[in-house]
Enzyme design. Structure first.
Site, PDB file in Angstrom:
ATOM      1  N   GLU A  90      37.043  57.690  38.411  1.00  0.00           N
ATOM      2  CA  GLU A  90      37.352  56.592  39.329  1.00  0.00           C
ATOM      3  C   GLU A  90      38.799  56.142  39.167  1.00  0.00           C
ATOM      4  O   GLU A  90      39.493  55.877  40.161  1.00  0.00           O
ATOM      5  CB  GLU A  90      36.406  55.420  39.081  1.00  0.00           C
ATOM      6  CG  GLU A  90      34.975  55.667  39.500  1.00  0.00           C
ATOM      7  CD  GLU A  90      34.835  55.884  40.993  1.00  0.00           C
ATOM      8  OE1 GLU A  90      35.575  55.224  41.760  1.00  0.00           O
ATOM      9  OE2 GLU A  90      33.988  56.696  41.403  1.00  0.00           O
TER      10      GLU A  90
ATOM     11  N   HIS B  86      41.317  56.430  48.330  1.00  0.00           N
ATOM     12  CA  HIS B  86      40.564  56.611  47.084  1.00  0.00           C
ATOM     13  C   HIS B  86      39.416  57.596  47.285  1.00  0.00           C
ATOM     14  O   HIS B  86      39.209  58.515  46.458  1.00  0.00           O
ATOM     15  CB  HIS B  86      40.037  55.248  46.611  1.00  0.00           C
ATOM     16  CG  HIS B  86      39.018  55.337  45.519  1.00  0.00           C
ATOM     17  ND1 HIS B  86      39.356  55.313  44.183  1.00  0.00           N
ATOM     18  CD2 HIS B  86      37.661  55.443  45.563  1.00  0.00           C
ATOM     19  CE1 HIS B  86      38.259  55.399  43.452  1.00  0.00           C
ATOM     20  NE2 HIS B  86      37.224  55.469  44.266  1.00  0.00           N
ATOM     21  N   GLU B  87      38.659  57.444  48.361  1.00  0.00           N
ATOM     22  CA  GLU B  87      37.524  58.336  48.614  1.00  0.00           C
ATOM     23  C   GLU B  87      37.988  59.737  48.970  1.00  0.00           C
ATOM     24  O   GLU B  87      37.369  60.734  48.560  1.00  0.00           O
ATOM     25  CB  GLU B  87      36.653  57.770  49.738  1.00  0.00           C
ATOM     26  CG  GLU B  87      36.045  56.405  49.438  1.00  0.00           C
ATOM     27  CD  GLU B  87      35.182  56.397  48.195  1.00  0.00           C
ATOM     28  OE1 GLU B  87      34.617  57.462  47.854  1.00  0.00           O
ATOM     29  OE2 GLU B  87      35.062  55.330  47.556  1.00  0.00           O
TER      30      GLU B  87
ATOM     31  N   HIS C  76      38.780  61.683  45.834  1.00  0.00           N
ATOM     32  CA  HIS C  76      37.621  62.286  45.163  1.00  0.00           C
ATOM     33  C   HIS C  76      37.366  63.695  45.704  1.00  0.00           C
ATOM     34  O   HIS C  76      37.088  64.624  44.925  1.00  0.00           O
ATOM     35  CB  HIS C  76      36.374  61.421  45.390  1.00  0.00           C
ATOM     36  CG  HIS C  76      36.256  60.261  44.448  1.00  0.00           C
ATOM     37  ND1 HIS C  76      36.279  60.406  43.084  1.00  0.00           N
ATOM     38  CD2 HIS C  76      36.099  58.927  44.677  1.00  0.00           C
ATOM     39  CE1 HIS C  76      36.124  59.222  42.503  1.00  0.00           C
ATOM     40  NE2 HIS C  76      36.026  58.303  43.458  1.00  0.00           N
TER      41      HIS C  76
END
Length: 464
Positions: free
Chosen positions: A393, A328-329, A332
């Site tokens: 997100e 997930h990070e 980004h």
């Protein structure tokens, strides 16, 4: 040329170069070696470089050691100059990997080489030996300009202050007008109302054109987005932010021998290796930092610097959950969400300056203007900023799930993780914040969203 004296032999052997441009510096073939007593009896390698372009011209450069440089720079030969002396010509060399070049520094004096050679003689020497001279414009290191996003962050308060001053000045000017001049002004506005409407419409068209001409497609997902700042603008900003975090956590960084560091390193490298077929992932050089902090947090800077708090390592149950969080990070950073958020904030802030000026011009008192400014800021935050953050997100969840699926992780662990987080907050008695007030989706909605994405991510991971 007789003025060169004994240095001419050294010059011919030492400067076996024919420069074209640094842009055409290519792969090296056919090395040659030579030695000369004038150069201290050292062996030196001359490498013939094959240029990247199709030009037939050939260039040579010399590699060696710093000993050679010291032997050549002596007062008897007199061919390198003291940089502090006027009118000098300095031979700039890096004996490790870069080609040697003659560099002409613009100084006050007219004589070079210890006052023996003039500028014209140096140019004649360079033309005879096929040496290209480059002019240097400063003797000290140049000052780098601040990145554009940093400048805008610095100027943001000043822009708001100017808008407030302008609006307040308009209000005071209007209050000071006599009644007859007010009527004349209103009559002038009524007569020119179509011109005013045309001007406002033109301004609106400019904003719309700016918005649509700066739309780009998000990598992987294909979503259209506003992007004012590119990667080049965020390179220096990312380094600045990285230095800030390193300074803050310098006493809390875990060593590479720590088992917790090795777990994070294993997860990050496995995700990067499994998704290296994606150019957006392979272009990053991932660097891992594990910080001794109790907070449940992890983030990745736009330049690939990964920061993981040890509190997150205690919150996850296994490597599958950790891989999803890291995916997930990483998503980004890969999707460029930092530049996208900064672009939207910059665009909205510019529009809000117009509204801010109107508020301070229309409100009869400063207290009412301050209240109106606060309401305007809260509306912008609740209607634009936070919903947009939640969108980013959700997109990072989707792409991070695909990254974890390609790494053969059990993506069902992502749903379990957020259910665990929801349960932990309930047990600890933390008050539930409505999702519309948060920058992130609620744990419950996030788990449901991921549950719906699991079948799709599994299929897309096979396609990717």
């Amino acid at each position: 040329m007789t003025a060169l004296g004994g240095s001419r032999v050294a010059a011919r052997n030492y400067v076996l170069i024919r420069l074209t441009s640094l842009a055409s510096w290519g792969k090296c073939i056919n090395p040659y070696k030579f030695s000369n007593e004038t150069l201290g009896g050292h062996q030196h390698q001359v490498t013939k470089c094959q240029q990247w372009n199709k030009s037939s011209s050939t260039r040579y450069f010399v590699t060696g050691s710093s000993v050679l440089c010291r032997n050549c720079i002596n007062k008897s030969q007199g061919w390198f100059l003291n940089p502090k002396k006027a009118g000098e010509y300095n031979v700039v060399r890096n004996f490790s990997s870069r080609p040697s070049t003659f560099s002409e520094q613009k100084m006050r004096g007219k004589e070079a080489l210890l006052g023996t050679f003039s500028s014209q003689k140096i140019r004649n020497f360079a033309s005879i030996h096929s040496v290209q001279i480059f002019r240097l414009f400063h003797g000290s290191s140049p000052l780098n300009a601040a990145p554009v996003p940093i400048l805008l962050m610095i100027l943001k308060p000043a822009q708001k202050l100017l808008a407030i001053i302008l609006g307040r000045s308009i209000r005071k000017w209007w209050s000071a007008l006599p009644p007859n001049k007010r009527e004349l002004f209103k009559e002038s506005v009524r007569r020119n109302k179509w011109k005013i409407v045309l001007g406002l419409c033109s301004l609106g068209v400019i904003f719309i054109m700016f918005y649509f001409t700066h739309l780009e497609e998000t990598p992987i997902t294909g979503r259209a987005r506003l992007l004012v700042f590119g990667k080049e603008h965020f390179a220096e900003l990312s380094q600045f932010e990285y230095n800030m975090w390193v300074e803050e956590f310098k006493d809390k960084m875990l060593p590479e021998t720590d088992p917790r560091y090795q777990v994070v390193e294993k997860a990050v490298l496995h995700l990067a290796e499994s998704n290296k077929d994606l150019p957006q992932v392979s272009e990053f050089k991932w660097t891992i930092h594990v910080v001794e902090e109790p907070g449940i947090n992890a983030f990745v800077l736009p330049n690939g610097q990964v920061f993981v708090f040890t509190g997150l390592l205690t919150a996850v149950s296994d490597l599958n959950q950790l891989s999803f969080i890291l995916g997930h990070e990483i998503a980004h950073a890969v999707l460029g969400h930092a530049a996208e958020k900064a672009s939207l904030v910059h665009f909205l802030d510019f529009l809000s300056l117009i509204i801010l000026t109107m508020i301070w011009a229309a409100c009869p008192r400063d207290s009412l203007a301050i209240l109106g400014q606060w309401i305007q800021a809260r509306f912008q935050e609740l209607l634009f900023d936070r919903p947009y953050n939640r969108t980013l997100e959700a997109e990072a969840d989707k792409v991070g799930l695909q990254f974890a699926a390609k790494a053969c992780m059990d993506v069902r662990a992502s749903t379990v993780f957020w259910q665990q987080m929801e349960l932990a907050e309930t047990i600890q008695g933390h008050p539930k914040v409505p999702q519309w007030l948060s920058t992130h989706p609620s744990h419950e909605n996030r788990a449901e969203h991921l549950d719906r994405l699991i079948p799709e991510s599994s299929l897309q991971s096979k396609v990717l």
